[in-house]
Design a protein around this motif. Structure first.
Motif, short mmCIF file in Angstrom:
data_model
loop_
_atom_site.label_atom_id
_atom_site.label_comp_id
_atom_site.label_asym_id
_atom_site.label_seq_id
_atom_site.Cartn_x
_atom_site.Cartn_y
_atom_site.Cartn_z
N GLN A 128 1.08 -1.25 0.25
CA GLN A 128 0.12 -0.46 -0.15
C GLN A 128 0.88 1.21 -0.75
OE1 GLN A 128 -2.61 -1.25 2.88
NE2 GLN A 128 -3.40 -2.07 2.52
N GLU A 149 -2.65 5.27 6.82
CA GLU A 149 -3.67 4.42 6.07
C GLU A 149 -4.17 3.45 6.23
OE1 GLU A 149 -6.92 5.98 5.35
OE2 GLU A 149 -6.31 8.04 6.61
N LYS A 183 -4.38 1.39 9.33
CA LYS A 183 -5.95 1.60 9.89
C LYS A 183 -6.83 0.37 8.83
CE LYS A 183 -9.80 5.02 9.74
NZ LYS A 183 -10.44 6.56 9.78
N LYS A 184 -6.32 -0.27 7.83
CA LYS A 184 -6.73 -0.72 6.90
C LYS A 184 -5.81 -3.02 7.38
CE LYS A 184 -7.10 1.58 2.37
NZ LYS A 184 -6.41 1.28 0.80
#
Length: 343
Positions: free
Chosen positions: A253, A262, A265-266
């Motif tokens: 990512q 981010e 967070k996933k």
């Protein structure tokens, strides 16, 4: 290649001392000679490292000839290319010191529960092999008609005497089998993600994962290693296979242009506080410090949860022992009560 493995304590001490000597302006060869002059079990190995440096090899190559952790060798190699070798060694010393401290505290934490479990097993073996057979012989010699509860209990004891050794062997071999399956199969790689559905274990697992990633990544970033390179080093040196998938997902990512906060967070294995603190670090430009801060806070939380959990083992074990003793007393003395009623 010298086969004796360096302990975490010796690696941490080496990194701290060598880092301080280099920061003081002492050249690498002279710093290693100074460490060689100290008496200890690694004195001869310091001499061999000095010889490697004199032959023109760099420190990372010299370390690779030893049984040093691969992460240390990678960090030293990068520091030699980018600069900041002394600072990198100091950060490595701090990291391995924290790792050693964690291992020692973990051992101290599980030592008492293991002692309680050993006492519990010993008490059960004593009851079943000494106390119960004596009562059984007594009732047999007196030709007392035993109630059904006592007969059932004695049959269970007889069954355990015959097959208990197999059960004990299975309990001992189970961790070995699980370890071999972990090493040789891939289905256990996903086991922690299955455990995320169990409330109590879910919280512990998420604390452990978040703490580990925060401290590891924080130390690397504070040592001056770029983010993607730090993630790559973690992926290559991570000790648990089931975290590898998470690290790879975060790395992919990041390569796609997402922020670290981010990407984290996933991942369901990370606590929400981790991504929030990472986001603050990204905004302030102090990502490494924020990661170390949240990692240390999670370390305290981990210790608190483990401490309170292990404190329950003692009372629970005593309750189990009490229940077993009560069952033994009631079932073994019940025939005597019946005999007294019939007199």
């Amino acid at each position: 290649m010298w086969n004796k493995r360096w302990t975490l304590q010796s690696v941490s001490s080496l990194c701290f001392q060598l880092g301080e000597l280099l920061q003081s302006g002492i050249p690498l060869r002279e710093a290693l000679l100074f460490l060689h002059g100290q008496k200890g079990p690694y004195q001869e190995r310091f001499y061999k490292m000095v010889a490697s440096i004199e032959q023109g090899e760099n420190l990372s190559k010299t370390f690779s000839r030893e049984t040093f952790p691969s992460m240390l060798i990678s960090l030293v190699g990068m520091a030699e290319e980018r600069g900041g070798l002394a600072e990198t060694l100091t950060y490595c010393g701090r990291y391995y010191q924290e790792k050693l401290k964690y291992r020692q505290e973990l051992f101290q934490t599980i030592a008492y529960p293991l002692f309680i479990m050993l006492f519990l097993v010993s008490a059960v073996i004593l009851l079943f092999t000494v106390v119960v057979p004596r009562f059984q012989s007594l009732y047999s010699s007196m030709q007392i008609t035993l109630p059904s509860v006592t007969l059932t209990f004695l049959e269970i004891i007889h069954f355990l005497k015959q097959y208990g050794i197999y059960f004990l062997a299975a309990v001992i071999l189970l961790p070995v089998v699980m370890f071999l399956m972990y090493r040789w199969t891939t289905w256990l790689d996903h086991a922690p993600f299955l455990l995320l559905h169990i409330p109590g274990i879910r919280y512990l697992l998420r604390i452990q994962a978040s703490k580990y990633i925060a401290l590891q990544l924080g130390y690397l970033l504070e040592a001056g290693i770029p983010l993607l390179k730090s993630i790559n080093i973690m992926r290559e040196n991570i000790p648990w296979k089931f975290y590898l998938h998470t690290i790879e997902a975060v790395e992919n990512q990041l390569l796609e242009g997402e922020l670290l906060s981010e990407a984290m967070k996933k991942q369901p294995i990370f606590l929400d506080i981790l991504s929030k603190m990472v986001s603050m670090g990204e905004q302030t430009g102090q990502l490494g410090k924020q990661l170390l801060s949240v990692g240390q806070a999670l370390e305290l939380e981990w210790r608190r949860v483990i401490y309170h959990s292990t404190r329950l083992i003692g009372p629970i074990s005593l309750i189990i022992i009490g229940i077993l003793v009560l069952i033994v007393v009631v079932t073994l003395f019940l025939p005597i009560f019946y005999l007294m009623e019939n007199i």
